[in-house]
Design a protein around this motif. Structure first.
Motif, PDB file in Angstrom:
ATOM      1  N   MET A 252      18.910  46.429   6.845  1.00  0.00           N
ATOM      2  CA  MET A 252      17.680  45.710   7.189  1.00  0.00           C
ATOM      3  C   MET A 252      18.011  44.262   7.535  1.00  0.00           C
ATOM      4  O   MET A 252      18.780  43.619   6.813  1.00  0.00           O
ATOM      5  CB  MET A 252      16.685  45.758   6.019  1.00  0.00           C
ATOM      6  N   PRO A 253      17.466  43.718   8.610  1.00  0.00           N
ATOM      7  CA  PRO A 253      17.823  42.358   9.028  1.00  0.00           C
ATOM      8  C   PRO A 253      17.060  41.284   8.231  1.00  0.00           C
ATOM      9  O   PRO A 253      15.841  41.335   8.109  1.00  0.00           O
ATOM     10  CB  PRO A 253      17.416  42.331  10.500  1.00  0.00           C
ATOM     11  N   TYR A 254      17.799  40.330   7.715  1.00  0.00           N
ATOM     12  CA  TYR A 254      17.217  39.218   6.969  1.00  0.00           C
ATOM     13  C   TYR A 254      17.773  37.914   7.504  1.00  0.00           C
ATOM     14  O   TYR A 254      18.856  37.866   8.098  1.00  0.00           O
ATOM     15  CB  TYR A 254      17.563  39.311   5.478  1.00  0.00           C
ATOM     16  N   LEU A 255      17.017  36.842   7.287  1.00  0.00           N
ATOM     17  CA  LEU A 255      17.492  35.495   7.546  1.00  0.00           C
ATOM     18  C   LEU A 255      17.036  34.610   6.398  1.00  0.00           C
ATOM     19  O   LEU A 255      16.158  35.003   5.614  1.00  0.00           O
ATOM     20  CB  LEU A 255      16.964  34.984   8.898  1.00  0.00           C
ATOM     21  N   ASN A 256      17.611  33.434   6.302  1.00  0.00           N
ATOM     22  CA  ASN A 256      17.256  32.520   5.217  1.00  0.00           C
ATOM     23  C   ASN A 256      16.429  31.358   5.740  1.00  0.00           C
ATOM     24  O   ASN A 256      16.804  30.712   6.718  1.00  0.00           O
ATOM     25  CB  ASN A 256      18.511  31.974   4.535  1.00  0.00           C
ATOM     26  N   ALA A 257      15.285  31.115   5.074  1.00  0.00           N
ATOM     27  CA  ALA A 257      14.515  29.901   5.344  1.00  0.00           C
ATOM     28  C   ALA A 257      15.269  28.705   4.777  1.00  0.00           C
ATOM     29  O   ALA A 257      16.250  28.860   4.049  1.00  0.00           O
ATOM     30  CB  ALA A 257      13.133  30.014   4.714  1.00  0.00           C
ATOM     31  N   ARG A 258      14.812  27.505   5.099  1.00  0.00           N
ATOM     32  CA  ARG A 258      15.546  26.301   4.713  1.00  0.00           C
ATOM     33  C   ARG A 258      15.675  26.126   3.204  1.00  0.00           C
ATOM     34  O   ARG A 258      16.605  25.463   2.729  1.00  0.00           O
ATOM     35  CB  ARG A 258      14.923  25.070   5.359  1.00  0.00           C
ATOM     36  N   ASP A 259      14.749  26.718   2.414  1.00  0.00           N
ATOM     37  CA  ASP A 259      14.865  26.626   0.958  1.00  0.00           C
ATOM     38  C   ASP A 259      15.609  27.815   0.368  1.00  0.00           C
ATOM     39  O   ASP A 259      15.664  27.981  -0.848  1.00  0.00           O
ATOM     40  CB  ASP A 259      13.487  26.509   0.314  1.00  0.00           C
ATOM     41  N   GLY A 260      16.197  28.647   1.213  1.00  0.00           N
ATOM     42  CA  GLY A 260      16.984  29.781   0.754  1.00  0.00           C
ATOM     43  C   GLY A 260      16.215  31.081   0.626  1.00  0.00           C
ATOM     44  O   GLY A 260      16.816  32.128   0.358  1.00  0.00           O
ATOM     45  N   THR A 261      14.881  31.060   0.825  1.00  0.00           N
ATOM     46  CA  THR A 261      14.078  32.283   0.723  1.00  0.00           C
ATOM     47  C   THR A 261      14.481  33.260   1.825  1.00  0.00           C
ATOM     48  O   THR A 261      14.551  32.895   2.996  1.00  0.00           O
ATOM     49  CB  THR A 261      12.578  31.956   0.840  1.00  0.00           C
ATOM     50  N   ARG A 262      14.742  34.503   1.429  1.00  0.00           N
ATOM     51  CA  ARG A 262      15.133  35.531   2.391  1.00  0.00           C
ATOM     52  C   ARG A 262      13.904  36.126   3.060  1.00  0.00           C
ATOM     53  O   ARG A 262      12.973  36.568   2.399  1.00  0.00           O
ATOM     54  CB  ARG A 262      15.924  36.643   1.686  1.00  0.00           C
ATOM     55  N   LEU A 263      13.907  36.118   4.402  1.00  0.00           N
ATOM     56  CA  LEU A 263      12.796  36.642   5.178  1.00  0.00           C
ATOM     57  C   LEU A 263      13.272  37.833   6.002  1.00  0.00           C
ATOM     58  O   LEU A 263      14.285  37.746   6.715  1.00  0.00           O
ATOM     59  CB  LEU A 263      12.237  35.568   6.111  1.00  0.00           C
ATOM     60  N   TYR A 264      12.526  38.923   5.901  1.00  0.00           N
ATOM     61  CA  TYR A 264      12.808  40.111   6.704  1.00  0.00           C
ATOM     62  C   TYR A 264      12.192  39.940   8.089  1.00  0.00           C
ATOM     63  O   TYR A 264      11.071  39.434   8.217  1.00  0.00           O
ATOM     64  CB  TYR A 264      12.213  41.347   6.036  1.00  0.00           C
ATOM     65  N   TYR A 265      12.906  40.378   9.116  1.00  0.00           N
ATOM     66  CA  TYR A 265      12.377  40.270  10.482  1.00  0.00           C
ATOM     67  C   TYR A 265      12.753  41.501  11.286  1.00  0.00           C
ATOM     68  O   TYR A 265      13.678  42.258  10.950  1.00  0.00           O
ATOM     69  CB  TYR A 265      12.896  39.006  11.172  1.00  0.00           C
ATOM     70  N   GLU A 266      12.030  41.710  12.367  1.00  0.00           N
ATOM     71  CA  GLU A 266      12.349  42.744  13.335  1.00  0.00           C
ATOM     72  C   GLU A 266      12.253  42.123  14.723  1.00  0.00           C
ATOM     73  O   GLU A 266      11.433  41.228  14.950  1.00  0.00           O
ATOM     74  CB  GLU A 266      11.364  43.921  13.233  1.00  0.00           C
ATOM     75  N   GLU A 267      13.086  42.590  15.636  1.00  0.00           N
ATOM     76  CA  GLU A 267      12.989  42.111  17.012  1.00  0.00           C
ATOM     77  C   GLU A 267      13.308  43.239  17.974  1.00  0.00           C
ATOM     78  O   GLU A 267      14.010  44.190  17.649  1.00  0.00           O
ATOM     79  CB  GLU A 267      13.894  40.906  17.262  1.00  0.00           C
ATOM     80  N   ALA A 268      12.752  43.124  19.158  1.00  0.00           N
ATOM     81  CA  ALA A 268      12.965  44.118  20.204  1.00  0.00           C
ATOM     82  C   ALA A 268      12.705  43.471  21.554  1.00  0.00           C
ATOM     83  O   ALA A 268      11.979  42.471  21.654  1.00  0.00           O
ATOM     84  CB  ALA A 268      12.038  45.317  20.009  1.00  0.00           C
ATOM     85  N   GLY A 269      13.300  44.035  22.600  1.00  0.00           N
ATOM     86  CA  GLY A 269      13.068  43.530  23.944  1.00  0.00           C
ATOM     87  C   GLY A 269      13.974  42.366  24.299  1.00  0.00           C
ATOM     88  O   GLY A 269      14.792  41.904  23.500  1.00  0.00           O
ATOM     89  N   SER A 270      13.797  41.875  25.503  1.00  0.00           N
ATOM     90  CA  SER A 270      14.585  40.743  25.989  1.00  0.00           C
ATOM     91  C   SER A 270      13.716  39.882  26.895  1.00  0.00           C
ATOM     92  O   SER A 270      12.682  40.329  27.391  1.00  0.00           O
ATOM     93  CB  SER A 270      15.814  41.238  26.754  1.00  0.00           C
ATOM     94  N   GLY A 271      14.157  38.657  27.077  1.00  0.00           N
ATOM     95  CA  GLY A 271      13.401  37.724  27.911  1.00  0.00           C
ATOM     96  C   GLY A 271      12.897  36.550  27.102  1.00  0.00           C
ATOM     97  O   GLY A 271      13.454  36.196  26.061  1.00  0.00           O
ATOM     98  N   THR A 272      11.841  35.935  27.588  1.00  0.00           N
ATOM     99  CA  THR A 272      11.237  34.805  26.882  1.00  0.00           C
ATOM    100  C   THR A 272      10.736  35.272  25.513  1.00  0.00           C
ATOM    101  O   THR A 272      10.078  36.306  25.412  1.00  0.00           O
ATOM    102  CB  THR A 272      10.064  34.230  27.690  1.00  0.00           C
ATOM    103  N   PRO A 273      11.023  34.513  24.435  1.00  0.00           N
ATOM    104  CA  PRO A 273      10.653  34.975  23.097  1.00  0.00           C
ATOM    105  C   PRO A 273       9.162  34.793  22.779  1.00  0.00           C
ATOM    106  O   PRO A 273       8.536  33.812  23.193  1.00  0.00           O
ATOM    107  CB  PRO A 273      11.492  34.092  22.167  1.00  0.00           C
ATOM    108  N   ILE A 274       8.633  35.755  22.031  1.00  0.00           N
ATOM    109  CA  ILE A 274       7.324  35.647  21.386  1.00  0.00           C
ATOM    110  C   ILE A 274       7.541  35.877  19.895  1.00  0.00           C
ATOM    111  O   ILE A 274       8.179  36.866  19.507  1.00  0.00           O
ATOM    112  CB  ILE A 274       6.318  36.694  21.896  1.00  0.00           C
ATOM    113  N   VAL A 275       7.009  34.992  19.069  1.00  0.00           N
ATOM    114  CA  VAL A 275       7.057  35.165  17.624  1.00  0.00           C
ATOM    115  C   VAL A 275       5.641  35.484  17.139  1.00  0.00           C
ATOM    116  O   VAL A 275       4.710  34.712  17.386  1.00  0.00           O
ATOM    117  CB  VAL A 275       7.593  33.905  16.915  1.00  0.00           C
ATOM    118  N   PHE A 276       5.477  36.610  16.449  1.00  0.00           N
ATOM    119  CA  PHE A 276       4.190  37.043  15.925  1.00  0.00           C
ATOM    120  C   PHE A 276       4.111  36.704  14.434  1.00  0.00           C
ATOM    121  O   PHE A 276       5.036  37.012  13.671  1.00  0.00           O
ATOM    122  CB  PHE A 276       4.002  38.550  16.127  1.00  0.00           C
ATOM    123  N   VAL A 277       2.983  36.088  14.032  1.00  0.00           N
ATOM    124  CA  VAL A 277       2.819  35.608  12.654  1.00  0.00           C
ATOM    125  C   VAL A 277       1.588  36.287  12.057  1.00  0.00           C
ATOM    126  O   VAL A 277       0.469  36.100  12.552  1.00  0.00           O
ATOM    127  CB  VAL A 277       2.670  34.072  12.630  1.00  0.00           C
TER     128      VAL A 277
END
Length: 293
Positions: free
Chosen positions: A1-26
């Motif tokens: 499962m893909p994770y990244l770290n926020a600036r305070d170290g909190t691990r956030l799960y994310y998913e991504e698909a496609g290519s081109g200009t990015p869209i981030v959904f919140v």
């Protein structure tokens, strides 16, 4: 499962698909990264799409300390997702709680926002309901911890602004309610306590909003009563903004009416990318009722 770290170290799960200009959904409080599936499937045809589970939402980390939840932190988390994925600029699309974070992203990280879609953002913003919203948010937090997500989701999923979705699309609403029941009770409570109950009213941000130059699309449902007036307010204040009101629609805009939502957002993004989404022409300002000379 893909994770990244926020600036305070909190691990956030994310998913991504496609290519081109990015869209981030919140996502909204009652949803999670899965709530954007109709948009992930549609927009990945032309864009690089990213959705993530906010802190407190599984499978992201669920900090126990309420001080690790706030409007500013939620806004920074969007920037940290982009930073970790090597994204300099993106279109930001947010619903409700995510819509507030998107709006604040435009205020604090304007240079990194290609555009903003602010959908269903209004709860707690109306000044006459500000104190009540804070009180009921804390009560919701208490209920999540006391009853757990499985039981309290049965109450929260039948709030007034969700009923139109339940009536219109029982299967879609049931999927929403089931996913809500799977949320961390602690994460939901801390999010209510640290983000929802403490965020500033958008009416207190007018000085900054009136100077925000990021192209913005505001979307509300006509049966999402406590977002209608805030939506109109945002349209009047943000210079390069447009307003869409979806008929017979409640709070869960993107899954309630995914076809309409995707159509309006797609047209908006195309217009922005052609540099045609401009600030309102001062000749069309509303002080004038009829022209006589």
């Amino acid at each position: 499962m893909p994770y990244l770290n926020a600036r305070d170290g909190t691990r956030l799960y994310y998913e991504e698909a496609g290519s081109g200009t990015p869209i981030v959904f919140v996502h909204e409080f009652g949803g999670d990264h899965r709530s954007w599936e109709p948009q992930m499937r549609y927009f990945t045809r032309r864009y690089r799409c990213i959705t993530f589970a906010a802190r407190g939402y599984l499978p992201s980390e669920v900090p126990e300390d309420v001080s690790r939840y706030s409007q500013d932190i939620a806004t920074d988390d969007i920037a940290d997702v982009m930073e970790a994925l090597g994204i300099e600029k993106a279109h930001i699309v947010g619903l409700s709680m995510g819509g507030f974070a998107t709006l604040h992203f435009g205020l604090r990280y304007a240079e990194r926002a290609l555009s903003l879609v602010v959908a269903g953002a209004g709860y707690g913003a109306e000044k006459q309901h500000e104190a009540y919203f804070r009180e009921v948010s804390l009560e919701v937090a208490r209920k999540f911890e006391e009853l757990g997500s499985v039981e309290f989701s049965k109450v929260y999923s039948t709030a007034a602004s969700r009923i139109v979705f339940q009536v219109k699309d029982p299967r879609g609403w049931q999927e929403f309610a089931t996913q809500l029941s799977e949320h961390s009770a602690v994460g939901s409570a801390r999010t209510m306590q640290g983000v929802q109950a403490m965020r500033p009213s958008i009416y207190d941000l007018e000085a900054n909003l009136s100077k925000m130059a990021v192209p913005t699309l505001i979307i509300v449902g006509d049966e999402d009563d406590h977002c209608l007036q805030p939506g109109l307010y945002l349209k009047r204040v943000i210079p390069a903004s447009g307003l869409v009101v979806l008929p017979k629609t409640g709070h869960t805009l993107n899954i309630d009416e995914p076809g309409l939502f995707n159509q309006f957002v797609s047209d908006f993004l195309a217009t922005v990318e052609q540099d045609k989404w401009l600030p309102r022409d001062p000749r069309s300002m509303p002080a004038e009722i009829m022209k006589t000379t």
